[in-house]
Every structure is written in structure tokens, then in C-alpha cells.
Design an enzyme around this catalytic site. Structure first.
Site, mmCIF file in Angstrom:
data_model
loop_
_atom_site.group_PDB
_atom_site.id
_atom_site.type_symbol
_atom_site.label_atom_id
_atom_site.label_comp_id
_atom_site.label_asym_id
_atom_site.label_seq_id
_atom_site.Cartn_x
_atom_site.Cartn_y
_atom_site.Cartn_z
ATOM 1 N N ASP A 46 0.852 -1.194 0.000
ATOM 2 C CA ASP A 46 0.000 0.000 0.000
ATOM 3 C C ASP A 46 0.891 1.248 0.000
ATOM 4 O O ASP A 46 1.521 1.572 1.003
ATOM 5 C CB ASP A 46 -0.886 -0.005 1.253
ATOM 6 C CG ASP A 46 -1.873 1.149 1.252
ATOM 7 O OD1 ASP A 46 -2.982 0.986 0.709
ATOM 8 O OD2 ASP A 46 -1.516 2.235 1.782
ATOM 9 N N TYR A 51 3.369 9.743 -0.562
ATOM 10 C CA TYR A 51 4.490 9.176 0.215
ATOM 11 C C TYR A 51 5.833 9.365 -0.504
ATOM 12 O O TYR A 51 6.872 9.104 0.069
ATOM 13 C CB TYR A 51 4.273 7.677 0.500
ATOM 14 C CG TYR A 51 2.975 7.301 1.169
ATOM 15 C CD1 TYR A 51 2.166 8.265 1.778
ATOM 16 C CD2 TYR A 51 2.537 5.979 1.206
ATOM 17 C CE1 TYR A 51 0.965 7.921 2.384
ATOM 18 C CE2 TYR A 51 1.344 5.630 1.814
ATOM 19 C CZ TYR A 51 0.553 6.594 2.390
ATOM 20 O OH TYR A 51 -0.639 6.238 2.981
ATOM 21 N N LYS A 76 -2.471 5.860 -4.369
ATOM 22 C CA LYS A 76 -3.561 6.804 -4.061
ATOM 23 C C LYS A 76 -3.292 8.156 -4.705
ATOM 24 O O LYS A 76 -2.138 8.604 -4.736
ATOM 25 C CB LYS A 76 -3.680 7.001 -2.535
ATOM 26 C CG LYS A 76 -3.603 5.721 -1.736
ATOM 27 C CD LYS A 76 -3.853 5.955 -0.250
ATOM 28 C CE LYS A 76 -3.512 4.726 0.563
ATOM 29 N NZ LYS A 76 -2.075 4.573 0.863
ATOM 30 N N HIS A 109 -7.283 9.600 -2.188
ATOM 31 C CA HIS A 109 -6.673 9.573 -0.850
ATOM 32 C C HIS A 109 -7.538 10.286 0.202
ATOM 33 O O HIS A 109 -7.752 9.772 1.293
ATOM 34 C CB HIS A 109 -5.284 10.224 -0.932
ATOM 35 C CG HIS A 109 -4.319 9.757 0.110
ATOM 36 N ND1 HIS A 109 -2.963 9.707 -0.104
ATOM 37 C CD2 HIS A 109 -4.492 9.337 1.380
ATOM 38 C CE1 HIS A 109 -2.359 9.256 0.987
ATOM 39 N NE2 HIS A 109 -3.270 9.034 1.907
HETATM 40 P P1 NDP Z 1 0.669 1.539 11.883
HETATM 41 O O1 NDP Z 1 -0.504 1.404 12.786
HETATM 42 O O2 NDP Z 1 0.930 0.500 10.870
HETATM 43 O O3 NDP Z 1 1.950 1.686 12.839
HETATM 44 C C1 NDP Z 1 3.248 1.886 12.343
HETATM 45 C C2 NDP Z 1 4.148 2.239 13.531
HETATM 46 O O4 NDP Z 1 4.165 1.174 14.481
HETATM 47 C C3 NDP Z 1 5.576 2.493 13.127
HETATM 48 O O5 NDP Z 1 6.083 3.513 13.968
HETATM 49 C C4 NDP Z 1 6.275 1.159 13.420
HETATM 50 O O6 NDP Z 1 7.628 1.395 13.758
HETATM 51 C C5 NDP Z 1 5.494 0.650 14.615
HETATM 52 N N1 NDP Z 1 5.352 -0.822 14.654
HETATM 53 C C6 NDP Z 1 5.059 -1.638 13.606
HETATM 54 N N2 NDP Z 1 4.961 -2.924 14.011
HETATM 55 C C7 NDP Z 1 5.188 -2.912 15.343
HETATM 56 C C8 NDP Z 1 5.215 -3.937 16.318
HETATM 57 N N3 NDP Z 1 4.998 -5.210 16.000
HETATM 58 N N4 NDP Z 1 5.474 -3.593 17.609
HETATM 59 C C9 NDP Z 1 5.706 -2.296 17.936
HETATM 60 N N5 NDP Z 1 5.664 -1.276 17.044
HETATM 61 C C10 NDP Z 1 5.430 -1.585 15.760
HETATM 62 O O7 NDP Z 1 0.578 2.997 11.224
HETATM 63 P P2 NDP Z 1 0.679 3.577 9.753
HETATM 64 O O8 NDP Z 1 0.298 4.998 9.842
HETATM 65 O O9 NDP Z 1 1.979 3.305 9.117
HETATM 66 O O10 NDP Z 1 -0.467 2.799 8.956
HETATM 67 C C11 NDP Z 1 -0.215 1.651 8.149
HETATM 68 C C12 NDP Z 1 -0.395 1.976 6.684
HETATM 69 O O11 NDP Z 1 -1.695 2.526 6.460
HETATM 70 C C13 NDP Z 1 0.549 3.074 6.168
HETATM 71 O O12 NDP Z 1 1.884 2.642 6.006
HETATM 72 C C14 NDP Z 1 -0.162 3.461 4.895
HETATM 73 O O13 NDP Z 1 0.078 2.495 3.891
HETATM 74 C C15 NDP Z 1 -1.627 3.430 5.348
HETATM 75 N N6 NDP Z 1 -2.096 4.777 5.790
HETATM 76 C C16 NDP Z 1 -3.079 5.369 5.029
HETATM 77 C C17 NDP Z 1 -3.561 6.617 5.357
HETATM 78 C C18 NDP Z 1 -4.634 7.224 4.536
HETATM 79 O O14 NDP Z 1 -4.963 8.403 4.726
HETATM 80 N N7 NDP Z 1 -5.234 6.484 3.618
HETATM 81 C C19 NDP Z 1 -3.032 7.381 6.511
HETATM 82 C C20 NDP Z 1 -2.020 6.652 7.267
HETATM 83 C C21 NDP Z 1 -1.599 5.385 6.921
HETATM 84 P P3 NDP Z 1 8.865 0.726 12.942
HETATM 85 O O15 NDP Z 1 8.707 1.038 11.495
HETATM 86 O O16 NDP Z 1 10.070 1.375 13.569
HETATM 87 O O17 NDP Z 1 8.781 -0.760 13.242
#
Ligand code: NDP
Length: 275
Positions: A46, A51, A76, A109
Site C-alpha cells: 500500500d 508518500y 492513491k 486519498h
Molecule cells: P501503523 O498502525 O501501521 O503503525 C506503524 C508504527 O508502528 C511504526 O512507527 C512502526 O515502527 C510501529 N510498529 C510496527 N509494528 C510494530 C510492532 N509489532 N510492535 C511495535 N511497534 C510496531 O501505522 P501507519 O500509519 O503506518 O499505517 C499503516 C499503513 O496505512 C501506512 O503505512 C499506509 O500504507 C496506510 N495509511 C493510510 C492513510 C490514509 O490516509 N489512507 C493514513 C495513514 C496510513 P517501525 O517502522 O520502527 O517498526
């Protein structure tokens, strides 16, 4: 390797229920990160124009040795690209960056309701679907009022609505709307960006199942039928997150997760964002 189930979208296209998100993955690191995600078993990526890392996703796909049909790629439309002609032109740009002939899913988006252009944009998306540039089309951050307008003024029901959804924001009303209209729910920030993982209910359930709090939350997402794509730049967490297909939460435990809802967002309100 973990067996991720496919869900069937309202146009018959199959989508892996569990994918990998690349929001806030550094453009220079994206190819390597997505390569690691492929190694961990992810096949659904995704990304978004916003991004600035579609090229990195494209490089990882090209290097992966996977055939086009083995990967599911979402991008998006960025906010400044709303409009019929812009929607069509901008997907061409994304396809060049991704080095693909088509995307599996193209999303609006954000609705930016104050600009009042998302209906025209959606008509552009219908053309992209008809032309085979996108195998399916959907929206993100749409509220029921925005979905109602698309239903009234256009011919295509979005295949998905990608919304912020996690235990603090369970989105009961929108999930019900989606179920009634054949729209799949995609949950962004599925672990609330990691902010909830110290919660006592979740750590208690993690102990009960011999799992991590992140796995409990992601298992809840899967069991309630949501499509998820947690982001991590850490290969151990990539593997941890996708490893949720060999245990099952009881109905009571699902309800306990659902009861954490406070309505709290980590991101902007779609009704006012971009104003
Ligand atoms: P997430 O809920 O996926 O959380 C990501 C965060 O959690 C990062 O800081 C990561 O750190 C940490 N993390 C991941 N796995 C673990 C774990 N097992 N234990 C502890 N911490 C963890 O948030 P996102 O905002 O990234 O959402 C996921 C996806 O959703 C995005 O990447 C994007 O593709 C989509 N999205 C879409 C939006 C929209 O408007 N349509 C807005 C926001 C997101 P680290 O990388 O250091 O592991």
C-alpha cells in the site's frame, strides 16, 4: 511461510487481506524495505503519491522475481490531483514510477469535501477502470455523506474505503455502512501507530495467547474482516505482524478489544482535512 487469505472485492478482484504499508518509509530506503517485506511473505503493498516512494516500490517489484499476478499494488491520488483529467494523467505518472502497466487498486486519498471535486475525480477513476489502468478503484477517508454522493451521481460503487481504524477508533457506523453497500473496509494505522500496545487489556490478551499486543490487535482486525497493511521498517516486526494466521480470539476477547473504542483519531478528520 504464512498463508494470507484473499478477500473478494465487489468487482470480483481478489485482494490479500494482509499487506504492507509504506507511509513514512524514507524514499531512499523504500526499495530495500519492500524487498524485506516480500521476503517476510507480504504480497500486497500500500503506497501513495503523497508518500513520494512509488519508485522504491517499483524497484523492489522489479527485483523481486515475482510475477505481476503474484503482487497486489495499491496507490492513491494526491490531493492536488483531483479532477477528471488530472486523475487520468496522474495515474500515468504513478504507473511510470511503479514501472507497471496497471495498479490493482487506485484510491482517492482524501475527499476534500470543501473543494467539491471528488465526484468528477471518481468519474475519471471509472474511465481508468474501463481502460484497464486500474483493476479496481476505491476511496479513502470517505464519510457516509461522501459515499452517498458517489452512489447518487456515479455508476460505480467503490471496491474499498480505506479509513483510520484501530481499537481506539473502531468505526462501527462506517463498517456497518460498508457491509450494507458491498464496500470492503481497509484499516489504516491498524495498530494506532504503535501507541496502544501498552494497554492493559491488550497486554493481558497477549499473555493469554502467548503473542505480542501487536499480534492481538492485528488478529482482531483480521477476524472482524478488515484488510490491513501495518508498516514497519524492522524485519523482525514485519514477520511478527504477519504471523497472525495460526490462532483465534474468542468472541469475548474480540468484544474486549472492541470495548477500547474512545473515538480517538491519530490523524486528521476527513470532513475538515485540507481546508
Ligand atoms: P501503523 O498502525 O501501521 O503503525 C506503524 C508504527 O508502528 C511504526 O512507527 C512502526 O515502527 C510501529 N510498529 C510496527 N509494528 C510494530 C510492532 N509489532 N510492535 C511495535 N511497534 C510496531 O501505522 P501507519 O500509519 O503506518 O499505517 C499503516 C499503513 O496505512 C501506512 O503505512 C499506509 O500504507 C496506510 N495509511 C493510510 C492513510 C490514509 O490516509 N489512507 C493514513 C495513514 C496510513 P517501525 O517502522 O520502527 O517498526
Amino acid at each position: 511461510m504464512t498463508q494470507v487469505p484473499n478477500l473478494r472485492l465487489n468487482n470480483g478482484v481478489e485482494i490479500p487481506q494482509f499487506g504492507f504499508g509504506v507511509f513514512q518509509v524514507d524514499p531512499d530506503q523504500t526499495a530495500q524495505t519492500v524487498r524485506q517485506a516480500f521476503e517476510a511473505g507480504y504480497r500486497h503493498i500500500d503506497t501513495a503519491q503523497m508518500y513520494r516512494n512509488e519508485e522504491g516500490v517499483g524497484d523492489a517489484i522489479a527485483d523481486s522475481g515475482l510475477s505481476r499476478g503474484e503482487v497486489f499494488i495499491t496507490t492513491k491520488l494526491n490531493n492536488q490531483n483531483h479532477g477528471f483529467d488530472s486523475a487520468i494523467a496522474t495515474l500515468e505518472e504513478s504507473l511510470k514510477k511503479l514501472r507497471l502497466e496497471y495498479v490493482d487498486l487506485f484510491l482517492i486519498h482524501w475527499p476534500l469535501p470543501h473543494q467539491d471535486r471528488y465526484v468528477q475525480t471518481w468519474k475519471g477513476f471509472e474511465k481508468l477502470l474501463a481502460d484497464g489502468k486500474a483493476r479496481s478503484i476505491g476511496v479513502s477517508n470517505f464519510q457516509p455523506a461522501h459515499l452517498d454522493r458517489l452512489a447518487k451521481e456515479t455508476d460505480t460503487v467503490p471496491a474499498v474505503n480505506q479509513i483510520e481504524l484501530h481499537p481506539l477508533l473502531t468505526q462501527t457506523e462506517l463498517r456497518k455502512y460498508h457491509a450494507e453497500h458491498g464496500i470492503a473496509t481497509e484499516a489504516w494505522a491498524p495498530i494506532a501507530k504503535g501507541s496502544i500496545l501498552g494497554d492493559a487489556t491488550l497486554t493481558g490478551l497477549a499473555e493469554k495467547y502467548g503473542r505480542t499486543p501487536a499480534q492481538v490487535v492485528l488478529r482482531w482486525q483480521v477476524q472482524v474482516g478488515n484488510i490491513v497493511f501495518p508498516k514497519s521498517v524492522n524485519p523482525a516486526r514485519m514477520r511478527e505482524n504477519i504471523n497472525v494466521f495460526d490462532f483465534e480470539l474468542t468472541a469475548d476477547d474480540l468484544a474486549a478489544v472492541e470495548a477500547l473504542n474512545t473515538g480517538q483519531r491519530t490523524g486528521p478528520d476527513p470532513d475538515t482535512f485540507g481546508r
